[in-house]
Write an enzyme that holds these catalytic residues in place. Sequence first.
Site, PDB file in Angstrom:
ATOM      1  N   GLY A 148      -8.192  47.280  19.493  1.00 57.06           N
ATOM      2  CA  GLY A 148      -8.686  47.080  21.058  1.00 57.06           C
ATOM      3  C   GLY A 148      -7.368  46.527  21.808  1.00 57.06           C
ATOM      4  O   GLY A 148      -7.341  45.383  21.659  1.00 57.06           O
ATOM      5  N   LYS A 166       2.882  40.671  18.901  1.00 59.34           N
ATOM      6  CA  LYS A 166       1.608  39.994  18.058  1.00 59.34           C
ATOM      7  C   LYS A 166       1.138  41.027  16.751  1.00 59.34           C
ATOM      8  O   LYS A 166       1.212  41.911  16.840  1.00 59.34           O
ATOM      9  CB  LYS A 166       0.603  40.068  19.157  1.00 59.34           C
ATOM     10  CG  LYS A 166       0.746  38.801  20.149  1.00 59.34           C
ATOM     11  CD  LYS A 166      -0.587  38.882  20.836  1.00 59.34           C
ATOM     12  CE  LYS A 166      -0.391  37.820  22.261  1.00 59.34           C
ATOM     13  NZ  LYS A 166      -1.380  37.910  22.962  1.00 59.34           N
ATOM     14  N   LYS A 205      -5.851  45.828  38.035  1.00 58.23           N
ATOM     15  CA  LYS A 205      -5.962  44.250  37.581  1.00 58.23           C
ATOM     16  C   LYS A 205      -4.533  43.668  37.508  1.00 58.23           C
ATOM     17  O   LYS A 205      -3.439  44.136  36.892  1.00 58.23           O
ATOM     18  CB  LYS A 205      -6.610  43.892  36.337  1.00 58.23           C
ATOM     19  CG  LYS A 205      -6.642  42.600  35.893  1.00 58.23           C
ATOM     20  CD  LYS A 205      -7.714  42.381  34.797  1.00 58.23           C
ATOM     21  CE  LYS A 205      -6.974  42.269  33.538  1.00 58.23           C
ATOM     22  NZ  LYS A 205      -7.920  41.747  32.389  1.00 58.23           N
ATOM     23  N   ARG A 223     -15.418  42.671  29.285  1.00 57.11           N
ATOM     24  CA  ARG A 223     -15.136  44.034  28.967  1.00 57.11           C
ATOM     25  C   ARG A 223     -14.065  44.134  27.638  1.00 57.11           C
ATOM     26  O   ARG A 223     -14.439  45.071  26.877  1.00 57.11           O
ATOM     27  CB  ARG A 223     -14.048  44.598  30.061  1.00 57.11           C
ATOM     28  CG  ARG A 223     -12.814  43.891  30.635  1.00 57.11           C
ATOM     29  CD  ARG A 223     -11.678  44.226  29.372  1.00 57.11           C
ATOM     30  NE  ARG A 223     -10.406  44.518  29.853  1.00 57.11           N
ATOM     31  CZ  ARG A 223      -9.234  44.437  29.475  1.00 57.11           C
ATOM     32  NH1 ARG A 223      -9.407  43.760  28.291  1.00 57.11           N
ATOM     33  NH2 ARG A 223      -8.174  44.570  29.707  1.00 57.11           N
ATOM     34  N   SER A 255      -4.245  34.627  19.273  1.00 59.48           N
ATOM     35  CA  SER A 255      -3.008  34.920  19.541  1.00 59.48           C
ATOM     36  C   SER A 255      -1.696  35.066  18.929  1.00 59.48           C
ATOM     37  O   SER A 255      -0.559  34.568  18.982  1.00 59.48           O
ATOM     38  CB  SER A 255      -2.910  33.909  20.959  1.00 59.48           C
ATOM     39  OG  SER A 255      -2.933  32.556  20.308  1.00 59.48           O
ATOM     40  N   GLN A 305     -12.022  33.701  24.066  1.00 62.59           N
ATOM     41  CA  GLN A 305     -12.652  34.930  23.847  1.00 62.59           C
ATOM     42  C   GLN A 305     -13.427  35.014  22.761  1.00 62.59           C
ATOM     43  O   GLN A 305     -14.598  36.101  22.895  1.00 62.59           O
ATOM     44  CB  GLN A 305     -11.374  35.999  23.606  1.00 62.59           C
ATOM     45  CG  GLN A 305     -10.338  36.111  24.555  1.00 62.59           C
ATOM     46  CD  GLN A 305     -10.747  36.570  26.157  1.00 62.59           C
ATOM     47  OE1 GLN A 305     -11.799  37.479  26.285  1.00 62.59           O
ATOM     48  NE2 GLN A 305     -10.383  36.067  27.200  1.00 62.59           N
ATOM     49  N   THR A 355      -4.161  41.542  19.286  1.00 61.41           N
ATOM     50  CA  THR A 355      -3.137  42.008  19.608  1.00 61.41           C
ATOM     51  C   THR A 355      -2.743  42.820  20.768  1.00 61.41           C
ATOM     52  O   THR A 355      -3.316  44.059  21.011  1.00 61.41           O
ATOM     53  CB  THR A 355      -2.542  42.784  18.391  1.00 61.41           C
ATOM     54  OG1 THR A 355      -2.323  41.841  17.119  1.00 61.41           O
ATOM     55  CG2 THR A 355      -0.990  43.140  18.479  1.00 61.41           C
ATOM     56  N   ASP A 356      -2.263  42.321  21.847  1.00 58.73           N
ATOM     57  CA  ASP A 356      -2.130  43.167  23.075  1.00 58.73           C
ATOM     58  C   ASP A 356      -0.584  42.857  23.750  1.00 58.73           C
ATOM     59  O   ASP A 356      -0.573  43.260  24.883  1.00 58.73           O
ATOM     60  CB  ASP A 356      -3.238  42.579  24.208  1.00 58.73           C
ATOM     61  CG  ASP A 356      -3.048  40.933  24.408  1.00 58.73           C
ATOM     62  OD1 ASP A 356      -2.113  40.454  23.811  1.00 58.73           O
ATOM     63  OD2 ASP A 356      -3.850  40.745  25.253  1.00 58.73           O
TER      64      ASP A 356
HETATM   65  P1  NAD Z   1      -7.057  31.042  23.120  1.00 60.63           P
HETATM   66  O1  NAD Z   1      -5.786  30.624  23.289  1.00 60.63           O
HETATM   67  O2  NAD Z   1      -8.160  30.560  23.538  1.00 60.63           O
HETATM   68  O3  NAD Z   1      -7.335  31.082  21.448  1.00 60.63           O
HETATM   69  C1  NAD Z   1      -6.415  31.526  20.637  1.00 60.63           C
HETATM   70  C2  NAD Z   1      -6.740  31.714  19.418  1.00 60.63           C
HETATM   71  O4  NAD Z   1      -5.822  31.960  18.319  1.00 60.63           O
HETATM   72  C3  NAD Z   1      -7.390  30.418  18.588  1.00 60.63           C
HETATM   73  O5  NAD Z   1      -8.313  30.656  17.837  1.00 60.63           O
HETATM   74  C4  NAD Z   1      -6.236  29.871  17.789  1.00 60.63           C
HETATM   75  O6  NAD Z   1      -6.540  29.063  16.913  1.00 60.63           O
HETATM   76  C5  NAD Z   1      -5.469  31.023  17.168  1.00 60.63           C
HETATM   77  N1  NAD Z   1      -4.240  30.995  16.944  1.00 60.63           N
HETATM   78  C6  NAD Z   1      -3.079  30.607  17.920  1.00 60.63           C
HETATM   79  N2  NAD Z   1      -2.064  30.737  16.848  1.00 60.63           N
HETATM   80  C7  NAD Z   1      -2.173  31.404  15.681  1.00 60.63           C
HETATM   81  C8  NAD Z   1      -1.440  31.702  14.689  1.00 60.63           C
HETATM   82  N3  NAD Z   1      -0.359  31.458  14.641  1.00 60.63           N
HETATM   83  N4  NAD Z   1      -2.346  32.361  13.729  1.00 60.63           N
HETATM   84  C9  NAD Z   1      -3.670  32.406  13.705  1.00 60.63           C
HETATM   85  N5  NAD Z   1      -4.395  31.972  14.925  1.00 60.63           N
HETATM   86  C10 NAD Z   1      -3.824  31.609  15.820  1.00 60.63           C
HETATM   87  O7  NAD Z   1      -7.064  32.666  23.487  1.00 60.63           O
HETATM   88  P2  NAD Z   1      -8.159  33.749  23.808  1.00 60.63           P
HETATM   89  O8  NAD Z   1      -8.411  33.729  25.370  1.00 60.63           O
HETATM   90  O9  NAD Z   1      -9.349  33.437  23.202  1.00 60.63           O
HETATM   91  O10 NAD Z   1      -7.390  34.966  23.555  1.00 60.63           O
HETATM   92  C11 NAD Z   1      -7.290  35.257  22.098  1.00 60.63           C
HETATM   93  C12 NAD Z   1      -6.291  36.441  22.123  1.00 60.63           C
HETATM   94  O11 NAD Z   1      -6.983  37.555  22.653  1.00 60.63           O
HETATM   95  C13 NAD Z   1      -4.994  36.333  22.757  1.00 60.63           C
HETATM   96  O12 NAD Z   1      -3.929  37.039  21.937  1.00 60.63           O
HETATM   97  C14 NAD Z   1      -5.113  37.271  24.236  1.00 60.63           C
HETATM   98  O13 NAD Z   1      -3.932  37.793  24.652  1.00 60.63           O
HETATM   99  C15 NAD Z   1      -6.007  38.302  23.663  1.00 60.63           C
HETATM  100  N6  NAD Z   1      -6.685  39.206  24.411  1.00 60.63           N
HETATM  101  C16 NAD Z   1      -7.068  40.483  24.195  1.00 60.63           C
HETATM  102  C17 NAD Z   1      -7.675  41.405  25.027  1.00 60.63           C
HETATM  103  C18 NAD Z   1      -7.714  42.949  24.767  1.00 60.63           C
HETATM  104  O14 NAD Z   1      -8.250  43.477  25.717  1.00 60.63           O
HETATM  105  N7  NAD Z   1      -7.236  43.161  23.530  1.00 60.63           N
HETATM  106  C19 NAD Z   1      -8.379  40.698  26.015  1.00 60.63           C
HETATM  107  C20 NAD Z   1      -8.227  39.245  26.107  1.00 60.63           C
HETATM  108  C21 NAD Z   1      -7.660  38.601  25.326  1.00 60.63           C
END
Ligand code: NAD
Length: 321
Positions: free
Chosen positions: A292, A226, A67, A110, A199, A138, A221-222
């Site tokens: 995760g 983070k 990917k 996923r 994030s 997400q 956290t990825d």
């Molecule tokens: P998004 O930008 O749509 O939403 C971000 C979220 O984080 C919001 O709820 C926002 O209010 C919150 N946020 C931002 N800064 C913050 C802080 N300082 N303290 C607390 N909350 C805070 O992002 P998304 O697409 O929903 O993704 C969220 C996270 O998931 C990202 O960090 C992304 O990299 C991660 N992610 C992880 C996987 C995985 O497989 N583990 C997959 C996809 C995304």
Amino acid sequence: MWIVPEAEIAGLLGRQESFDAVEAVFAAMARGDAYNFPVIRESIGHADALYGFKSGFDRTGLSLGLKSGGYWPGNEARGLTNHQSTVFLFDADTGQAKAVVGGNLLTALRTAAASAVSIKHLARADARVLGMIGAGHQSAFQLRAAVEQRDFEKIVGWNLHPEMLSRLDDVANEVGLPFEAVSLDELGAQSDVIISITSSFAPSLRDAQVRPGTHLACMGTDTKGKQEVEASLLTRSRVFTDEIAQSITIGEAQHAVGQGLIDAEQITEIGAVINGTQAGRQTAKDITLFDGTGVGLQDLAVASAVVDLAIEQGIAIKVAL
Ligand code: NAD
């Protein structure tokens, strides 16, 4: 080779197929039948973008590929999603390109499937309240997948930016459950299962806010730096992950391990629990925490499933390379 456009994914792959594909590949990883190659993620010095690729091979499912994509912060102003990804699959017997698949919706499916798998295998059977930390893109996918794993009666949610909580309220309505916006103290006190998907680079949830018996799926956290929960919480928890190497470097456990609070040896791959070779939850008082981190094999698993469905349904576009 085949092309499956992003716009077709929603009509092809549902939550159950995503869940099955992710559960199977976690199990294959723990058996040693599937492995992820080292992740590349770089700031490219253009458009403030972070670009990278995650790749791997599943000898059981014969998914081989990668990917590729990342984060382009200026995309929203162009009417595009900031996160962009595309999956490339290769024929494991010949090395020929097999398919190019839109990866944006697949990533959400996923990722939600991973936390749902953790809930299935680690949460208490009598879990009734689901707590959501995070209300971004997400979170809606996470919520829909999670409520299918237990007989939840209520959803509580907290987000740093409260105006975003309407997203959780809407999904709760959609799945027919009441929703309440709460403080983090209340969220910890009420929840049997907590999903964090933010994030953030600093912990939101404190150790003392989590009660015994809780299952946490820390999904945000990825990346190095983070963090969503206080590191000391991991010392009270039985810690599980998709892949230990990622958990201790880019996952939630990077902090507890880095501070010497826990060892990598104390972290269990969820696949081993799925396979029955390691114990999952042992008592109703255990705190279980699933880190995760998101592995490439998850992407390959759902992309392979979607290509098969797209070919079967005559939706995949055939091109000569
Ligand atoms: P998004 O930008 O749509 O939403 C971000 C979220 O984080 C919001 O709820 C926002 O209010 C919150 N946020 C931002 N800064 C913050 C802080 N300082 N303290 C607390 N909350 C805070 O992002 P998304 O697409 O929903 O993704 C969220 C996270 O998931 C990202 O960090 C992304 O990299 C991660 N992610 C992880 C996987 C995985 O497989 N583990 C997959 C996809 C995304």
